[in-house]
Design an enzyme around this catalytic site. Structure first.
Site, PDB file in Angstrom:
ATOM      1  N   LEU A 105      47.468  30.805  54.260  1.00 32.31           N
ATOM      2  CA  LEU A 105      46.095  30.471  54.652  1.00 32.31           C
ATOM      3  C   LEU A 105      45.212  30.334  53.425  1.00 32.31           C
ATOM      4  O   LEU A 105      44.337  29.466  53.362  1.00 32.31           O
ATOM      5  CB  LEU A 105      45.529  31.537  55.598  1.00 32.31           C
ATOM      6  CG  LEU A 105      44.077  31.291  56.037  1.00 32.31           C
ATOM      7  CD1 LEU A 105      43.965  29.999  56.844  1.00 32.31           C
ATOM      8  CD2 LEU A 105      43.553  32.469  56.851  1.00 32.31           C
ATOM      9  N   TYR A 106      45.435  31.194  52.447  1.00 31.84           N
ATOM     10  CA  TYR A 106      44.674  31.090  51.200  1.00 31.84           C
ATOM     11  C   TYR A 106      44.823  29.687  50.614  1.00 31.84           C
ATOM     12  O   TYR A 106      43.834  29.034  50.264  1.00 31.84           O
ATOM     13  CB  TYR A 106      45.156  32.134  50.200  1.00 31.84           C
ATOM     14  CG  TYR A 106      44.620  31.930  48.806  1.00 31.84           C
ATOM     15  CD1 TYR A 106      43.274  32.179  48.514  1.00 31.84           C
ATOM     16  CD2 TYR A 106      45.453  31.476  47.776  1.00 31.84           C
ATOM     17  CE1 TYR A 106      42.776  31.979  47.235  1.00 31.84           C
ATOM     18  CE2 TYR A 106      44.955  31.276  46.496  1.00 31.84           C
ATOM     19  CZ  TYR A 106      43.618  31.528  46.230  1.00 31.84           C
ATOM     20  OH  TYR A 106      43.126  31.326  44.957  1.00 31.84           O
ATOM     21  N   ALA A 107      46.071  29.214  50.518  1.00 34.92           N
ATOM     22  CA  ALA A 107      46.321  27.878  49.984  1.00 34.92           C
ATOM     23  C   ALA A 107      45.640  26.811  50.832  1.00 34.92           C
ATOM     24  O   ALA A 107      45.072  25.846  50.304  1.00 34.92           O
ATOM     25  CB  ALA A 107      47.823  27.624  49.922  1.00 34.92           C
TER      26      ALA A 107
END
Length: 439
Positions: A250-252
């Site tokens: 999700l960060y990416a």
């Protein structure tokens, strides 16, 4: 001599409805039904209104600040007044000929602290903004803040989504540039608190760009993307021309979304935008959630450290990039950023839109990282080999930096051996004598 004095230079540092049947009723019965319905409606209206008023008038200060930064009140921090504005102007004052005035978001963070200090050293005007959230130990952020304040850099405590505050800062200072580093970092934490990533990395970026597009003049913006946008790519080294549509975390995904949002604001409003894809930044004053940092802590404590391996006993490697090299890349991006072309939210012409890799080009297996730490710490690590979990981590990263070399003059010069030596020296000094708790 206090630790901060010793570290004065940062380099050291669902239902179904039924049928409805119509029936004939007398006027009297109908009136009773109407009155009954009105009474019920009035009753529930008062109840609903009462609930709204309760939540509206409840004082935010009567409740403790939630640890989840995505639920942080934008009215938490106090700002404004002549003294506040004076500190802002003083901090943002340009002292060098042809210097620039920069708003650095996430200024009390790892990269933000080093970039702010480097800008100030060369005579640029710098104003910081940070919300000091508790994703990791806030005392480390406060120590960085104290370090910057000694060199004349004021960090405004506030949330990047507080648009009233952002507008105020731009009213007081006509920033020529913005270095946007504020973000919710970390790949694994996204599985625990996904909303914090949307709050900071997507909504926060949009809030900043909204204010910048309406500023007059509009600033040029350099912001931190991430090498994580390359996701599940197997072609190496990673190039800016490669696909970035298969994020592994999700960060990416939020960082990739940021790049698309940047394109939109550049296209519609003429904002000059440069995205920097950082590759595993390390060094003094670093983030405690990073492997090299907590490996150091646990090795010294005699704890077992997890070393992941990829499928079929494959090597997990990272393109570790020393903080000083990252700073040079950030300053190079700021110095080569062209002016935004909009005014008052209206685009006047094409504007610059760029993205660069900032890495070291020499991926190192994580097992080798541990061996280097063992030598510098003079302590043998207790290793525990584990399979790489499906938590968003990727097996390797490797940067192609030819574009940054050509256009920014970017040239990393610090190898992992040298960089870790500097980090260990800072770590032992900062956490010496049990005065500090290392995470």
């Amino acid at each position: 001599m206090s630790q901060l004095k010793q570290m004065s230079h940062l380099d050291n540092i669902p239902s179904t409805p039924g049928k409805f049947k119509m029936e004939k009723s007398s006027p009297y019965i109908n009136r009773l039904r109407v009155h009954s319905s009105l009474a019920k409606l009035t009753f529930w209206s008062f109840i609903f209104l009462g609930v709204i008023l309760f939540f509206f008038f409840r004082s935010p200060s009567s409740n403790p600040l939630p640890s989840d930064p995505s639920r942080r009140s934008l009215r938490t921090f106090n700002w404004g007044g002549p003294a506040f504005e004076k500190r802002i102007r003083s901090s943002a004052r340009v002292r060098a000929r042809n210097g620039i005035s920069v708003l650095v978001t996430g200024a009390a963070g790892f990269v933000g602290t080093h970039v702010s200090a480097a800008l100030k050293r060369r005579g640029d005007g710098v104003l910081g903004l940070d919300n000091f959230n508790d994703y990791y130990d806030p005392s480390l952020k406060r120590a960085r803040q104290a370090l910057l304040e000694r060199s004349g850099i004021f960090i405004v405590e506030g949330d990047i989504n507080d648009m009233a505050l952002l507008r105020k800062l731009f009213e007081v200072v006509s920033f020529t540039h913005v270095m946007h580093l504020a973000a919710q970092a970390g790949v694994r934490y996204a599985m625990e608190n996904p909303s914090s990533y949307v709050h900071s990395n997507i909504a926060g970026l949009v809030s900043l760009l909204e204010v910048c597009k309406n500023a007059n003049p509009q600033p040029a913006i350099v912001w931190a993307s991430s090498s994580s946008v390359y996701g599940l790519n197997t072609k190496v080294p990673f190039s800016e021309k490669d696909r970035t549509d298969q994020p592994a975390s999700l960060y990416a995904a939020t960082k990739k979304a940021g790049e698309e949002i940047a394109h939109t604001y550049n296209h519609i409003y003429g904002l000059s935008l440069t995205g920097l894809r950082f590759f595993t930044v390390y060094g003094p004053w670093g983030r405690p959630d990073m492997a090299y940092f907590f490996f150091t802590r646990d090795i010294l404590k005699g704890k077992t450290i997890p070393i992941f391996e990829a499928a079929n006993h494959g090597t997990v490697a990272r393109d570790f990039t020393y903080i000083d090299d990252i700073v040079k890349g950030c300053l190079g991006a700021l110095d080569t950023a062209q002016k935004s072309t909009g005014s008052g939210g209206k685009k006047k012409g094409p504007a610059q839109l760029r993205v660069y890799n900032l890495g070291n080009t020499s991926p190192v297996p994580v097992s080798d990282l541990v061996s280097i730490l063992e030598r510098h710490l003079k302590v043998k690590a207790k290793r525990h080999i584990l399979k790489l979990p499906r938590n968003g981590d990727v097996p390797f990263t490797h940067a192609n930096i030819s574009l940054a070399q050509r256009e920014l003059g970017y040239k990393p010069t610090t190898d992992l051996q040298t960089g870790l030596k500097k980090f260990v020296r800072w770590y032992l000094s900062y956490y010496s004598g049990g005065k500090k708790a290392a995470g």
